[in-house]
Design a protein around this motif. Structure first.
Motif, PDB file in Angstrom:
ATOM      1  N   VAL A 149       0.709  -1.125   0.127  1.00 11.38           N
ATOM      2  CA  VAL A 149      -0.012  -0.057   0.085  1.00 11.38           C
ATOM      3  C   VAL A 149       0.732   1.287  -0.091  1.00 11.38           C
ATOM      4  O   VAL A 149       0.669   2.173  -0.841  1.00 11.38           O
ATOM      5  N   PHE A 150       1.818   1.301   0.811  1.00 11.20           N
ATOM      6  CA  PHE A 150       2.806   2.355   0.882  1.00 11.20           C
ATOM      7  C   PHE A 150       3.379   2.786  -0.521  1.00 11.20           C
ATOM      8  O   PHE A 150       3.648   3.920  -0.712  1.00 11.20           O
ATOM      9  N   TYR A 151       3.940   1.786  -1.151  1.00 13.17           N
ATOM     10  CA  TYR A 151       4.717   1.757  -2.236  1.00 13.17           C
ATOM     11  C   TYR A 151       3.677   2.386  -3.314  1.00 13.17           C
ATOM     12  O   TYR A 151       3.887   3.301  -4.216  1.00 13.17           O
ATOM     13  N   GLN A 152       2.518   1.980  -3.316  1.00 13.24           N
ATOM     14  CA  GLN A 152       1.267   2.490  -4.315  1.00 13.24           C
ATOM     15  C   GLN A 152       1.140   3.933  -3.983  1.00 13.24           C
ATOM     16  O   GLN A 152       1.215   4.928  -5.045  1.00 13.24           O
ATOM     17  N   ASN A 153       1.050   4.363  -2.642  1.00 13.80           N
ATOM     18  CA  ASN A 153       0.969   5.572  -2.482  1.00 13.80           C
ATOM     19  C   ASN A 153       2.150   6.703  -2.981  1.00 13.80           C
ATOM     20  O   ASN A 153       1.775   7.742  -3.451  1.00 13.80           O
ATOM     21  N   VAL A 154       3.238   6.106  -2.904  1.00 13.48           N
ATOM     22  CA  VAL A 154       4.406   6.685  -3.331  1.00 13.48           C
ATOM     23  C   VAL A 154       4.407   6.813  -5.131  1.00 13.48           C
ATOM     24  O   VAL A 154       4.681   7.738  -5.577  1.00 13.48           O
ATOM     25  N   LEU A 155       3.879   5.686  -5.557  1.00  6.10           N
ATOM     26  CA  LEU A 155       3.793   5.845  -7.139  1.00  6.10           C
ATOM     27  C   LEU A 155       2.715   6.553  -7.633  1.00  6.10           C
ATOM     28  O   LEU A 155       2.863   7.426  -8.431  1.00  6.10           O
ATOM     29  N   LEU A 156       1.594   6.830  -6.557  1.00  3.19           N
ATOM     30  CA  LEU A 156       0.404   7.733  -7.167  1.00  3.19           C
ATOM     31  C   LEU A 156       0.903   9.063  -6.944  1.00  3.19           C
ATOM     32  O   LEU A 156       0.510  10.104  -7.454  1.00  3.19           O
ATOM     33  N   SER A 157       1.742   9.440  -5.929  1.00  2.00           N
ATOM     34  CA  SER A 157       2.127  10.933  -5.407  1.00  2.00           C
ATOM     35  C   SER A 157       2.466  11.690  -6.609  1.00  2.00           C
ATOM     36  O   SER A 157       3.582  11.259  -7.611  1.00  2.00           O
ATOM     37  N   GLY A 158       1.952  12.590  -6.767  1.00  2.13           N
ATOM     38  CA  GLY A 158       2.251  13.523  -7.853  1.00  2.13           C
ATOM     39  C   GLY A 158       1.781  13.481  -9.310  1.00  2.13           C
ATOM     40  O   GLY A 158       2.122  13.903 -10.374  1.00  2.13           O
TER      41      GLY A 158
END
Length: 517
Positions: A149-158
């Motif tokens: 989930v955290f990794y996806q948050n980072v991918l989605l960021s920006g």
């Protein structure tokens, strides 16, 4: 009974069982506490009839600690997509009535699927957080789930906007997902977010704190700065999320949803002229300036309770979506400190990645002096604000209302930091330092010899303002675009924003800059 009817009956039974969640009794418990169920939250969010659920029949695979064969409808989370105000959004809502909304392997997979859908379709993500944390019975599978989930948050960021609604407990590692998102909305009475709760803190440190002191919405909105908005209840939290979405593009390749007026509002507003105090030392409430500059009722303040010496928020000016950053002289004289620097830098960077122009209103006496600020790293934190403005390529309009001294003049988006327009009111003072401080250095001998030091200091300060801090001096050297009357401000900003729609700014190719975190 025909086969089609039997299949339809079975499907209907399975759907009804999954959609019932933890059952009617638990749903009533939620209602008695003033809470909506997980499904009701999504029902309030999405336009009627547009929500399509994914993973309704997902079931956990765990067998240890009594989970073998245990029914957990939808594995404790509802996920899917629909339309909000006619624009597509992906969302999930954790269901506290099912295993306290805890996260296991399949639960995490549903969250990841909703996030990947948002990324693939280029649409915002809204996450309703209400969970007891990791499903301990699933061990490392739960930890792995959080990591995904955290990794996806980072991918989605920006790439796409991410909005977290913390509507219940959000404990331990679960708190990092909202922290990785763009906005966090917490409900005042039911939401708590923390890494270690009061019991753990007491066991480790011996100090006793209440749950509210550790992780309430009020604490996060005013002290830690982790919460951007405080909602009175679940429905209010969804209302705030909808308001945010109305200002945001679907993704970073689109412009925000501008609604440009056919006629640019270029008329003068004499009320703005009247807002400027006669005494330069008297504070001016910048909220009144913002209210006169933006379209009526359009200002949505972000982080209203934290670092109140700097105001940030979203608004429209002549229908154009705009980010507002403004010093607030009513708090700490508008000086920039550690928290204000972080607040401004984060907001400017958000506006930049989603193509939102930034209007900066400057009335700043400097960076806040003090040993606590120096030891706390004001140099590093102030550099974040410089970095944010310097790296932003969106249209930037700066209005110097009154004071703009020293490094804080640069940190509030001066021409040298990339502002496209820098305009100053006649009341502006642009200098290395304030007149009172400057004359104590420049005219030390004259002041020492003066029969009336106070009168001489007043005379020299006025002279310094006229000769060395005047906006006309900066204008004569090309440091500002123009000097304007306050009454002209709204019209000039509206015109500048309309002209900036096609702005393009090429930067040196690089992976990313190294912001001084």
């Amino acid at each position: 009974m025909p086969l089609a009817d039997r299949l339809a009956d079975k499907l209907e039974q399975l759907r009804a069982k999954a959609m019932a969640g933890g059952g009617a009794a638990k749903a009533q418990e939620r209602h008695d506490k003033g809470l909506l169920t997980a499904r009701e939250r999504l029902g309030v969010l999405f336009d009627p009839g547009t929500f399509q659920e994914t993973g309704l029949h997902v079931h956990h695979h765990a067998t240890a600690f009594g989970l073998a064969g245990k029914d957990m409808p939808a594995d404790g989370v509802i996920a899917g997509n629909g339309f909000v105000g006619g624009r597509q959004v992906s969302a999930f809502s954790q269901d506290f009535t099912v295993a306290a909304g805890t996260l296991g392997k399949m639960h995490a997979q549903k969250l990841v699927t909703a996030m990947q859908y948002a990324l693939k379709m280029g649409v915002p993500l809204v996450a309703c957080k209400d969970s007891g944390g990791a499903r301990i019975q699933e061990g490392v599978d739960a930890l792995s789930g959080y990591g995904q989930v955290f990794y996806q948050n980072v991918l989605l960021s920006g790439v796409v906007p991410q909005i977290a609604l913390v509507l219940g407990p959000c404990a331990g590692g679960a708190a990092y997902s909202p922290a990785l998102m763009d906005f966090v909305i917490m409900t005042r009475h039911n939401a708590h977010m923390f890494i270690t709760g009061p019991e753990v803190i007491k066991a480790v440190t011996g100090q006793a704190y209440s749950m509210d002191q550790v992780g309430s919405a009020e604490m996060h909105a005013t002290i830690s700065g982790n919460a951007h908005f405080v909602a009175e209840n679940d429905a209010h939290a969804v209302e705030i999320a909808k308001a945010l979405l109305s200002y945001l593009p679907a993704n970073n390749t689109e412009d925000p949803p501008h609604q440009p007026w056919a006629d640019i509002p270029v008329g003068a507003d004499p009320v703005l002229d009247a807002l400027v105090p006669d005494d330069p030392s008297e504070p001016m409430d910048v909220r009144q300036v913002i209210a006169r500059i933006v379209d009526e009722g359009s200002f949505l303040e972000v982080h209203a309770g934290w670092a109140r010496n700097l105001i940030v928020g979203l608004a429209r000016i002549g229908g154009m979506v705009t980010g507002i950053v403004a010093n607030q002289p009513m708090e700490m004289a508008g000086a920039l400190d550690i928290n204000a620097s972080d607040k401004g830098a984060r907001f400017v960077r958000f506006c930049n990645v989603f193509n939102i122009p930034v209007v900066t209103l400057v009335d700043v006496p400097g960076f806040l002096p003090g040993i606590e600020q120096e030891r706390g790293g004001i140099i590093r934190h102030g550099a974040k604000l410089l970095f944010a403005y310097g790296s932003a390529t969106v249209p930037k309009v700066t209005i110097i209302l009154r004071k703009a001294y020293g490094g804080s003049y640069l940190a509030m988006c001066s021409q040298e930091m990339g502002a496209d327009w820098v305009l100053a009111w006649p009341s502006a003072e642009i200098a290395v330092m304030g007149a009172e401080g400057a004359i104590n250095i420049l005219y030390r001998k004259e002041l020492a010899e003066a029969p009336d030091r106070k009168a001489k200091a007043k005379e020299l300060a006025a002279q310094y303002r006229d000769e060395f801090a005047s906006p006309y001096l900066s204008a004569s050297q090309g440091y500002i675009t123009d000097v304007i009357m306050p009454a002209e401000t709204r019209g000039i900003i509206a015109l500048a924003l309309r002209k900036s729609l096609a702005k393009r700014e090429i930067r040196p190719p690089k992976k990313h800059g190294n912001i001084p975190l």
